[in-house]
Design an enzyme around this catalytic site. Structure first.
Site, PDB file in Angstrom:
ATOM      1  CE  LYS A 129      -9.614   1.679   2.247  1.00 21.54           C
ATOM      2  NZ  LYS A 129      -9.500   2.828   1.318  1.00 21.54           N
ATOM      3  CG  ASP A 135      -4.125  -2.991   7.041  1.00 17.73           C
ATOM      4  OD1 ASP A 135      -5.338  -3.243   6.896  1.00 17.73           O
ATOM      5  OD2 ASP A 135      -3.657  -1.844   6.918  1.00 17.73           O
ATOM      6  CE1 TYR A 155      -3.047   3.108   0.833  1.00 21.22           C
ATOM      7  CE2 TYR A 155      -2.336   2.934   3.116  1.00 21.22           C
ATOM      8  CZ  TYR A 155      -3.026   3.605   2.122  1.00 21.22           C
ATOM      9  OH  TYR A 155      -3.688   4.773   2.424  1.00 21.22           O
ATOM     10  CB  ILE A 191      -8.725  -2.461   6.175  1.00 22.72           C
ATOM     11  CG1 ILE A 191      -7.884  -2.298   4.909  1.00 22.72           C
ATOM     12  CG2 ILE A 191      -7.956  -2.019   7.405  1.00 22.72           C
ATOM     13  CD1 ILE A 191      -7.530  -0.843   4.632  1.00 22.72           C
TER      14      ILE A 191
END
Length: 452
Positions: A286, A248, A163, A250
């Site tokens: 998200k 992570d 990311y 998400i």
């Protein structure tokens, strides 16, 4: 009137230093935020010339923003049926919510968040509300964890491509560093043990203190999953080296087709691991499509991290009004179950629509099953097979095709020509226009039109 000696000295000093500027911090003048990268520069070009079907049909179409607007109508419908969730009209309740400021967050919200996270994972694992720390989005959650786990100069291993915002979220204010675990297209960018070992050894050879591994699962920007075996390998390696693992997750509710998503929490629950080095980041930006609400979560198996993160959350707390509304929404099990299924269905349909259009343009892509984006291979369009060629192609796509897609170099991809293309932040008619532009761009290239 005559000036005193002190006044004369002040005037002289002021005149001599008239061209000097008041200094600011080193952080204020550093480029560590990363907003000068193509990832953010593309957003700026879109803001200057945004596409509008009626008012600006030749504008730039935003395909660089990973937001989910495909399911927003379900949230609006729920809110229309439950206005009491957003309007605390009862005086006692309004006072309770308005004055609440406990770092722990509203108990009902932490419980609702724990149950929602479990539901997204098919209830194969449970989450303890007492281990949940609320933050203002996943950005804050990741940064708070870095402050809790490492000191300035320490290193976290991160599989690349990763990311683009990690340069800001993990490094900018904490002064920790990232050491990429390089992955490539030879095995569809899967994380291998040899790549992890190589990254670790390289960091140690540079006299760096490696404090942990950070992964995104599902992966942003790839739109793929880390298998249960990969997660086990990473945990085994971390335990052997006595370092942390930050996962992570998400996009855990945005897995729209097989294979099945496995949370690192499932691996911890089923294997003989010491979990105090495992930490999960989640957000409602998200899966639920609520980035403006700024709701992030840290879930840590480490008591000290939970306590410290909760103290640090005073700098990035979620408003109690937001917690009140969302605790009501996420506690509605019928709505949650319906939303999870329908949201995945819509994401899958839109993903199929995108990749079908890419195939018609002769553009290859990585087979993915999750997230709000597709990892696209445009290497055959590069004017030169290097990062300079990638940036030339990126500029041509923005200014000629008028599409903002994010180049792989922004995600620290070592192979030129890969781009992340987002598909959930627009309606279907805008997507049709975007695909037509992509197809026209590809045809123009084949006809040797000089787009560079």
């Amino acid at each position: 009137m005559a000036l005193s000696i002190c006044e004369k000295e002040y005037v002289s000093l002021d005149m001599n230093d008239s061209n000097m500027k008041t200094s600011v911090s080193e952080k204020a003048t550093s480029s560590g935020h990363g907003e000068d990268s193509p990832y953010f520069a593309g957003w700026e070009e879109y803001r200057r010339n945004p596409y509008d079907e009626l008012h600006n049909p030749s504008g730039v179409i935003q395909m660089g923003l990973a937001e989910n607007r495909l399911s927003f109508d379900m949230l609006e419908e729920w809110l229309a049926k439950h206005p009491e969730a957003s309007l605390t009209s009862e005086q006692d309740l309004f006072k309770e919510v308005a004055l609440f400021q406990d770092y722990h967050g509203l108990p009902d919200f932490r419980k609702a968040m724990a149950n929602f996270m479990a539901a997204l994972r098919g209830n194969r694992v449970k989450f303890d509300p007492e281990r949940i720390v609320n933050t203002a989005g996943a950005t804050a959650a990741n940064e708070v964890l870095m402050f809790c786990l490492a000191d300035p100069g320490d290193v976290f291993l991160v599989p690349s491509p990763y990311y683009a915002g990690f340069e800001r979220d993990l490094k900018w204010r904490t002064s920790i560093d990232i050491a990429p675990i390089h992955c490539d297209s030879s095995n569809n960018f899967k994380i291998t043990k040899s790549a992890v070992v190589s990254a670790y050894n390289e960091a140690k050879n540079r006299k760096k203190n490696v404090r942990g591994i950070v992964i995104t699962n599902p992966c942003n920007p790839l739109g793929t999953l880390s298998s249960a075996n990969t997660l086990k390998m990473l945990l085994d390696f971390a335990n052997k080296k006595k370092i942390h693992v930050v996962c992570d997750e998400i996009y855990s509710g945005s897995v729209f087709s097989s294979p099945e998503f496995h949370s690192i929490a499932e691996i911890v629950a089923t294997q003989n691991y010491t979990p105090d080095n495992v930490h999960i980041v989640y957000s409602l930006s998200k899966d639920l499509g609520l980035p403006g609400f700024r709701v992030g979560t840290i879930y840590s198996y480490n008591d000290t991290v939970v306590t410290t993160a909760r103290r640090m959350s005073s700098f990035c707390m979620v408003s109690s009004q937001t917690q009140h509304l969302l605790s009501a929404m996420l506690s509605d099990s019928d709505f949650v179950n319906y939303y999870i299924v329908e949201n995945k269905k819509r994401l899958e349909e839109r993903h199929k629509f995108l990749v079908s259009g890419l195939a018609q343009a002769g553009i290859k892509y990585l087979e993915g099953n999750s997230g709000l984006f597709c990892w696209v291979n445009t290497s055959h369009l590069l004017p030169s097979n290097d990062m300079e060629g990638e940036l030339k192609l990126w500029r041509s796509i923005i200014y000629e095709a008028r599409l903002n897609i994010s180049p792989g170099s922004s995600f620290n991809c070592i192979e030129p020509g890969w781009f992340r293309v987002c598909f959930a932040d627009m309606n279907i008619s805008t997507m049709e226009v975007a695909l037509q532009r992509i197809q026209t761009f590809a045809v123009d290239f084949k006809n040797n039109i000089n787009l560079y």
